[in-house]
Design an enzyme around this catalytic site. Structure first.
Site, PDB file in Angstrom:
ATOM      1  N   ARG A  50       0.857  -1.182   0.000  1.00 28.91           N
ATOM      2  CA  ARG A  50       0.000   0.000   0.000  1.00 28.91           C
ATOM      3  C   ARG A  50       0.896   1.236   0.000  1.00 28.91           C
ATOM      4  O   ARG A  50       2.115   1.147   0.133  1.00 28.91           O
ATOM      5  CB  ARG A  50      -1.010  -0.004   1.163  1.00 28.91           C
ATOM      6  CG  ARG A  50      -0.572  -0.565   2.462  1.00 28.91           C
ATOM      7  CD  ARG A  50       0.473   0.193   3.176  1.00 28.91           C
ATOM      8  NE  ARG A  50       0.162   1.604   3.331  1.00 28.91           N
ATOM      9  CZ  ARG A  50       1.044   2.546   3.564  1.00 28.91           C
ATOM     10  NH1 ARG A  50       2.345   2.216   3.659  1.00 28.91           N
ATOM     11  NH2 ARG A  50       0.720   3.805   3.710  1.00 28.91           N
ATOM     12  N   GLY A  51       0.241   2.403  -0.132  1.00 31.14           N
ATOM     13  CA  GLY A  51       1.001   3.625  -0.333  1.00 31.14           C
ATOM     14  C   GLY A  51       1.116   3.813  -1.840  1.00 31.14           C
ATOM     15  O   GLY A  51       1.501   2.879  -2.559  1.00 31.14           O
ATOM     16  N   ASP A 241      -2.036  10.560  -2.575  1.00 30.83           N
ATOM     17  CA  ASP A 241      -2.416   9.478  -3.480  1.00 30.83           C
ATOM     18  C   ASP A 241      -2.778   9.976  -4.863  1.00 30.83           C
ATOM     19  O   ASP A 241      -2.694   9.240  -5.845  1.00 30.83           O
ATOM     20  CB  ASP A 241      -3.582   8.679  -2.889  1.00 30.83           C
ATOM     21  CG  ASP A 241      -3.064   7.813  -1.759  1.00 30.83           C
ATOM     22  OD1 ASP A 241      -2.872   8.345  -0.650  1.00 30.83           O
ATOM     23  OD2 ASP A 241      -2.794   6.619  -2.008  1.00 30.83           O
TER      24      ASP A 241
HETATM   25  O1  MRU Z   1      -4.578   3.159   2.153  1.00 31.38           O
HETATM   26  P1  MRU Z   1      -3.109   3.388   2.020  1.00 31.38           P
HETATM   27  O2  MRU Z   1      -2.323   2.883   3.177  1.00 31.38           O
HETATM   28  O3  MRU Z   1      -2.584   2.886   0.700  1.00 31.38           O
HETATM   29  O4  MRU Z   1      -2.958   4.963   2.002  1.00 31.38           O
HETATM   30  C1  MRU Z   1      -1.690   5.505   1.823  1.00 31.38           C
HETATM   31  C2  MRU Z   1      -1.627   6.966   1.987  1.00 31.38           C
HETATM   32  O5  MRU Z   1      -2.616   7.639   2.141  1.00 31.38           O
HETATM   33  C3  MRU Z   1      -0.273   7.572   1.866  1.00 31.38           C
HETATM   34  O6  MRU Z   1      -0.187   8.728   2.648  1.00 31.38           O
HETATM   35  C4  MRU Z   1      -0.018   7.938   0.414  1.00 31.38           C
HETATM   36  O7  MRU Z   1      -0.210   6.845  -0.427  1.00 31.38           O
HETATM   37  C5  MRU Z   1       1.331   8.490   0.190  1.00 31.38           C
HETATM   38  S1  MRU Z   1       2.576   7.274   0.258  1.00 31.38           S
HETATM   39  C6  MRU Z   1       4.057   7.957  -0.108  1.00 31.38           C
END
Ligand code: MRU
Length: 350
Positions: A50-51, A241
């Site tokens: 994720r991220g 995102d």
């Molecule tokens: O649901 P997730 O854990 O994928 O959400 C991730 C985020 O909101 C992060 O802050 C974003 O992807 C930036 S990662 C460098």
């Protein structure tokens, strides 16, 4: 992170996407080796990887792994099968633009070599997914360098969600400034929002910062405002995102509240953003699709017993959009953009 822990990579033989299962962190370190489309899709959907940048890198590797399984030598059949695989992977999560960015980049690479056979295309696709990975590392490092110009040793930094190496490669984006600063002798005090409901702050950010030797204090999301009032926060660092052309920014649910709080207290609110996360086709945050996830993540996921009755309705958006006006600066690999972002982002990238 250290050499022993990696977020996502291509296996040595190129036939599998290897990734750390982030749903098990920090208690268990387990790596997965994924070869099937369904398993790669599931790993993204379930947030094992994720991220935004890490999802993009995983999707790039995934496309190459799946490309090798296509039985057709002819260009048209190969492109048609790979397009289908890309559409499938892209359906796993809607908000992070890096997913469609990586899928489309792999498909565009095939289209740029029209008429070639599968055998000719595979090495080209391998080079492309490795390029996505390498570029992400490079972008993260540059973003971190740029971020360091905005802070000083001793600062208290509020983080939300996880924008570190686990969300990207090597330094990450939002945490990169802290990690690079640490290497250069800066002492930061990180205050890490736990980030309900999936606790990326508690499980991942505090883990990463703690292992990097950075002073980190875990707080409940709703404690941030008090710390701001007490003068403990000098800046807020978040990832993103999808950033629209006007600077409206989708990030983990709760980010907007942090930004509003920061504005009220006169604290800079910084978004760390690789160019792969900017969507110039998206004019404003109104066009960003916000993922909605199961209410069970709120009621049962991290609890021994449900914390609400089964029949209670839940609303569980995974992201919110922070209005461009609330963002002090967007830190990219090409430089630091400031409001109004329609002009400043275009100047850096278009
Ligand atoms: O649901 P997730 O854990 O994928 O959400 C991730 C985020 O909101 C992060 O802050 C974003 O992807 C930036 S990662 C460098």
């Amino acid at each position: 992170m250290n050499d022993k822990i990696f977020t996502v990579r291509l296996s040595d033989d190129g036939k599998a996407v290897e990734l750390i299962d982030q749903t098990l962190l920090p208690n268990t370190i387990k790596y997965l080796s994924l070869t099937k489309a369904e398993d790669i899709w599931e790993a993204i959907f379930e947030l094992r990887v994720r991220g935004a940048p890490a999802i993009g890198v995983a999707a790039g590797f995934g496309m190459y792994v799946l490309a090798q399984q296509i039985p057709h030598e002819s260009y048209d059949d190969f492109l048609s099968d790979l397009t289908r695989a890309g559409k499938y992977l892209d359906s796993s999560r809607p908000t992070a633009v890096n997913l469609s960015y990586a899928v489309n980049r792999m498909l565009d690479t095939v289209r740029a070599h029209e008429g070639m056979s599968r055998t000719q295309l595979l090495p080209i696709l391998k080079a492309e997914c490795m390029a996505i990975y390498d570029e992400d590392r490079d972008m993260c490092r540059r973003i971190s360098e740029n971020g360091l110009t905005l802070v000083k040793s001793g600062d208290g930094i509020l983080t939300h969600c996880n924008a570190g190496a686990l969300a990207a490669t090597e330094y990450g984006t939002g945490l990169g400034t802290l990690l690079l600063g640490k290497e250069r002798g800066y002492e930061f005090h990180a205050y890490t929002d736990e980030t309900r409901p999936l606790l990326q702050g508690a499980r991942l950010t505090s883990f990463e910062l703690n292992h990097a030797g950075i002073d980190v204090t875990l707080i409940c999301d709703n404690a941030a405002s008090l710390l701001m009032k007490q003068g403990k926060i000098n800046a807020c660092f978040v990832g993103c995102d999808r950033v629209a052309a006007n600077g409206d920014t989708a990030n983990k649910i709760g980010t907007r509240s942090v930004a509003i709080n920061a504005k009220y207290h006169g604290i800079p609110f910084y978004v760390f953003c690789p160019s792969s996360t900017i969507d110039f086709n998206c004019k404003s945050g109104d066009e960003i699709v916000i993922e909605e996830r199961s209410g069970e993540e709120i009621k049962t996921k991290f609890f021994e017993k449900p914390v609400a009755e089964a029949e209670v309705k839940c609303f569980n958006p995974a992201f919110d959009v922070t209005d461009a006006e609330l963002i002090t600066a967007i830190i990219t690999e090409r430089g630091i953009a400031r409001y109004p972002y329609t002009e400043s982002l275009a100047k850096l990238f278009l």
